[in-house]
Design an enzyme around this catalytic site. Structure first.
Site, short mmCIF file in Angstrom:
data_model
loop_
_atom_site.label_atom_id
_atom_site.label_comp_id
_atom_site.label_asym_id
_atom_site.label_seq_id
_atom_site.Cartn_x
_atom_site.Cartn_y
_atom_site.Cartn_z
N ALA A 32 0.81 -1.23 0.00
CA ALA A 32 0.00 0.00 0.00
C ALA A 32 0.84 1.27 0.00
O ALA A 32 0.35 2.34 -0.40
CB ALA A 32 -0.93 0.01 1.22
N GLY A 33 2.08 1.19 0.43
CA GLY A 33 2.85 2.39 0.69
C GLY A 33 3.26 3.15 -0.55
O GLY A 33 3.40 2.59 -1.65
N GLN A 44 -5.72 0.08 2.26
CA GLN A 44 -5.25 0.90 3.38
C GLN A 44 -5.32 2.35 2.92
O GLN A 44 -4.46 2.83 2.19
CB GLN A 44 -3.81 0.52 3.77
CG GLN A 44 -3.31 1.23 5.01
CD GLN A 44 -1.84 0.95 5.30
OE1 GLN A 44 -1.05 0.70 4.39
NE2 GLN A 44 -1.45 1.02 6.57
N THR A 91 3.00 -1.05 8.88
CA THR A 91 2.81 -2.41 8.38
C THR A 91 1.75 -3.19 9.16
O THR A 91 1.00 -3.97 8.58
CB THR A 91 4.15 -3.17 8.43
OG1 THR A 91 4.72 -3.02 9.73
CG2 THR A 91 5.12 -2.64 7.39
N ASN A 149 15.62 -9.24 10.50
CA ASN A 149 14.28 -9.54 9.98
C ASN A 149 14.26 -9.40 8.45
O ASN A 149 14.72 -8.40 7.91
CB ASN A 149 13.27 -8.59 10.61
CG ASN A 149 11.89 -8.75 10.04
OD1 ASN A 149 11.42 -9.87 9.85
ND2 ASN A 149 11.24 -7.63 9.75
N HIS A 194 21.15 8.05 -30.97
CA HIS A 194 22.48 7.72 -31.47
C HIS A 194 23.58 8.43 -30.66
O HIS A 194 23.38 9.50 -30.11
CB HIS A 194 22.59 8.12 -32.95
CG HIS A 194 22.24 9.55 -33.20
ND1 HIS A 194 20.94 10.00 -33.29
CD2 HIS A 194 23.02 10.64 -33.37
CE1 HIS A 194 20.94 11.30 -33.51
NE2 HIS A 194 22.18 11.71 -33.56
#
Length: 398
Positions: A8-9, A79, A85, A161, A312
């Site tokens: 969602a962030g 959210q 979180t 984590n 180019h």
């Protein structure tokens, strides 16, 4: 078994790449970050719940097509306000029937590690780190969670984590007890630490890979990782007889590689592209679909978005280029400091050491550079911005 992906962030650390698209749709080796995790979950779980917020319609459109193509069931939770979180996971509570996986949407996980989480029931994914101060740290006893520290100055553990979990529905009770952290968010790891007081939560050490897209240059790291896994050439387009392919190269449908092009794999090129003539595509480069790479262009270790033209006489090295970009002829992205030190880049007003000795430009969608534009190492250009002919980009263009 179900899985929840938190997506969602609005990622500001990956600007300008995520100003107008969610991070989970950034592409690595021509595949969105989200697709890697959906592929990893397909066959392990029956249903995926995506928690969405920023640019949710873009993710929903992509996920629905993925579901139709693969048969994996996908549901959506929303959210509306980004409050961390734990709050994001709480938004998915009504969809959860029993035990479930939780993944961070901007990280890429190996299927084997997700399978290990399921096999160990209530569990978290972790790995040992030499500098644990940079990470959230699990405090453990006998391989079970007893507490958590967020980027501690004096860590009580070196077990970092990885942002993947297998949890039971009771974790929602712990989330509802939480108070906001010092940064004003509800933190999932604090809820998991509380959950570990009622259930044994095992620490599963990483066996596969964990690729986190925290900064723009992490796209290059992940791209290099996945391209290094390519061992065979696969050509679905057309390669003219005087073009040279060396090493593993993948070329999509309706792509034309013209005479004089030299492609040094591993390289991935999408569909409907025109490559060359007389260009040099070096290792660990990904080129999206509907791109045009002009005469005497050199591209090295870069990610080029869809519908982008590199004019180019241009050089693109160690750079991330968005969709619908037009680099005028003679555009040069410098990727190395004279003193050989790591390239630094400004992130949210702070100068960050990228950890990369070589880093070119990070260019957002729909940027147009004038001919002979030169870009200093590590500089960023925001979407839809332009440069003048001959301009030297010394600072980010925002």
């Amino acid at each position: 078994m179900q899985a929840v992906i938190l997506a969602a962030g609005k990622s500001t650390r990956t600007y300008p790449l995520t100003i107008n698209k969610p991070k989970v749709l950034l592409r690595v080796a021509n595949k969105p970050v989200l697709e890697y995790n959906l592929d990893a979950l397909n066959g392990l779980v029956d249903e995926v719940v995506l928690v969405l917020g920023f640019k949710k319609e873009m993710v929903m459109e992509y996920a629905k097509k993925y579901s139709e193509r693969t048969g994996l069931k996908v549901k959506f939770a929303f959210q509306e306000e980004q409050l961390g979180t734990a709050h994001a996971l709480l938004c998915a509570e009504k969809f959860i029937d029993s035990d479930f996986l939780v993944l961070m949407g901007d990280d890429i996980y190996h299927p084997r590690d997700l399978e290990n989480l399921i096999e160990n029931k209530y569990s978290v994914l972790a790995r040992k780190e030499k500098n644990p101060q940079r990470f959230g740290i699990w405090i453990t006893e006998n391989s079970k969670v007893t507490g958590f520290q967020e980027k501690p100055e004096k860590p009580l553990s070196d077990i970092a984590n990885c942002g993947a979990y297998c949890l039971g529905k009771e974790v929602f009770q712990e989330i509802k007890k939480l108070k906001k952290s010092p940064r004003g968010e509800y933190e999932l790891n604090e809820a998991v630490a509380g959950y570990a007081e009622r259930e044994d939560v095992k620490v599963c050490m990483l066996e596969g890979y964990w690729l986190s897209i925290g900064y723009p240059w992490d796209v290059l790291n992940a791209n290099e990782f996945f391209l290094s896994k390519i061992k065979e050439t696969r050509i679905e387009g057309q390669v003219e007889k005087n073009a040279t392919l060396k090493g593993p190269v993948r070329i999509g449908k309706n792509t034309l590689v013209r005479n004089g092009a030299y492609i040094e794999g591993p390289v991935v090129i999408g569909e409907n592209c025109a490559i060359g003539p007389n260009c040099f595509i070096r290792a660990f480069t990904t080129i999206g679909s509907s791109c045009r790479i002009g005469n005497a262009v050199e591209i090295k270790n870069s990610v080029i978005g869809d519908s982008t033209n590199v004019g180019h006489l241009s050089y693109v090295g160690d750079s991330v280029i968005g969709d619908k970009v037009n680099l005028g002829g003679g555009t040069i992205t410098a990727n190395l400091r004279h003193d050989g030190k790591n390239v630094k880049s400004i992130i949210k007003g702070e100068k960050i050491d990228t950890g990369r000795r070589k880093l070119g430009a990070v260019i957002g969608d729909a940027v147009h550079t004038g001919i002979h534009t030169s870009v200093y190492p590590g500089r960023k250009i925001w979407p839809e911005k332009t440069t003048l002919p001959g301009e030297i980009v010394k600072k980010d263009i925002v």
